[in-house]
Enzyme design. Structure first.
Site, PDB file in Angstrom:
ATOM      1  N   GLY A  28       0.849  -1.293  -0.121  1.00 53.21           N
ATOM      2  CA  GLY A  28       0.070   0.010  -0.005  1.00 53.21           C
ATOM      3  C   GLY A  28       0.679   1.335   0.131  1.00 53.21           C
ATOM      4  CG  ASP A  74       5.135  -6.629  14.910  1.00 51.77           C
ATOM      5  OD1 ASP A  74       4.693  -5.527  15.425  1.00 51.77           O
ATOM      6  OD2 ASP A  74       4.200  -7.627  14.876  1.00 51.77           O
ATOM      7  CG  ASN A 101       2.912   3.298   5.838  1.00 53.13           C
ATOM      8  OD1 ASN A 101       1.870   3.747   5.332  1.00 53.13           O
ATOM      9  ND2 ASN A 101       3.151   1.855   5.609  1.00 53.13           N
ATOM     10  CE1 TYR A 167      -6.631   2.961  11.304  1.00 51.44           C
ATOM     11  CE2 TYR A 167      -8.442   4.119  10.348  1.00 51.44           C
ATOM     12  CZ  TYR A 167      -7.068   4.035  10.274  1.00 51.44           C
ATOM     13  OH  TYR A 167      -6.536   4.544   9.280  1.00 51.44           O
ATOM     14  CG  PHE A 204      -7.035   0.397   5.194  1.00 49.76           C
ATOM     15  CD1 PHE A 204      -6.323   0.645   6.201  1.00 49.76           C
ATOM     16  CD2 PHE A 204      -8.581   0.505   5.567  1.00 49.76           C
ATOM     17  CE1 PHE A 204      -6.859   1.331   7.551  1.00 49.76           C
ATOM     18  CE2 PHE A 204      -8.942   1.376   6.461  1.00 49.76           C
ATOM     19  CZ  PHE A 204      -8.135   1.662   7.583  1.00 49.76           C
TER      20      PHE A 204
END
Ligand code: NDP
Ligand code: 8X3
Length: 266
Positions: A28, A74, A101, A167, A204
């Site tokens: 992405g 991670d 990001n 979110y 996403f």
């Protein structure tokens, strides 16, 4: 001894172009940033969790002449992230641009019905992961009095939309953390940018809906959504603006998108 899996190729001399570190560079917006900053002539530190994908991207970009270092970790793993950044080879230590990001949404349901694990993952990644990277990279920028942090926030951070609750809250935190950092480095040459994309067609929504690709496709149906490249173009512009110009915040919506929740579909 390095604990991290550094994959790079040796060059006799390194250019004076910027060193850009991008988290979540395997997909992405992060992947688009890798390509756009590479086209800009920059050197890249690409980080992510998928070693194989990172290696493929490294090979593709190095074949085109870009110097690339990959780091597999991670962003929620603070210990590993710390090892990777503290053990960077000398020629890669002076990071000029940090693109925070890596992030995700999980679920789209009322707050009173949300999944505890989904909440933890979003908070740990979008807020704490971003903070970890900032804490690890920005002190070096302060020492050099040079640097730029580009945080990938969201239109979701401006106002909550229905069922977006946690979110949206994490992206609201990204806005507040960007504003706070900008204040804290205001006595230096360091710049802080919060990019706030609207609907960008990437992986996403597949991630948000736990692999339900049909549901994910509906998110972009009847509109011409943004692409990762559209957001990467703004990131590259911000990073290359004249030194006295700080692009503090940019809201990038798809046309026919009025806000995070007002979307007119054909
Ligand atoms: P993608 O799912 O396509 O890419 C997300 C990237 O982040 C992947 O490389 C993914 O790696 C990585 N990532 C996720 N969790 C972690 C983690 N814990 N550690 C390291 N890397 C991780 O989505 P986007 O490109 O759309 O998302 C990028 C950013 O843009 C996110 O912060 C998102 O919130 C934000 N954003 C997206 C919008 C959109 O509409 N698409 C709009 C506004 C903001 P992996 O494959 O290993 O999970
Ligand atoms: C991602 C875009 O509109 O789904 O931040 O929140 S949106």
């Amino acid at each position: 001894m390095y604990f991290c899996n550094f994959q790079t190729i040796k060059y006799k001399s390194l250019t004076m172009n910027k060193i850009v570190l991008i988290t979540g560079a395997t997909s992405g917006i992060g992947l688009a940033c890798a390509h756009k900053f590479a086209a800009n002539g920059d050197r890249l530190i690409l980080t992510g969790r998928n070693e194989k994908l990172l290696e493929d991207i490294r090979k593709e970009l190095t074949a085109k002449g870009t110097q690339v270092l990959t780091l597999v970790f991670d962003v929620r793993d603070r210990e590993k992230a710390t090892e990777c950044i503290q053990n960077l080879p000398n020629e890669w230590k002076d990071i000029d641009v940090l693109v925070n990001n890596a992030g995700l949404a999980l679920g789209l349901e009322p707050e009173y019905q949300g999944d505890f694990e989904d909440w933890e993952t979003m908070i740990d990644t979008n807020i704490k992961g971003l903070l970890t990277m900032t804490r690890l990279v920005v002190p070096g920028m302060m020492e050099r009095n040079r640097g730029h942090i580009i945080n990938v926030g969201s239109v979701a951070g401006d106002t909550a939309y229905a069922n977006g609750n946690v979110y949206c809250a994490t992206k609201s935190a990204v806005k507040t953390l960007s504003d706070g950092l900008r204040l804290d480095v205001a006595d230096s040459n360091i710049r802080v940018t919060n990019l706030k994309p609207g609907l960008v067609e990437t992986n996403f929504s597949n991630v948000r809906f736990h692999g339900d690709t049909e549901r994910a496709a509906k998110v972009y149906k009847g509109i011409d959504p943004l692409t990762g490249d559209d957001i990467a173009d703004v990131a590259v512009y911000a990073a290359n603006a004249p030194e006295h110009v700080q692009i503090a915040e940019v809201l990038i919506l798809a046309t026919y998108q009025g806000s995070g929740s007002v979307i007119v579909r054909k």
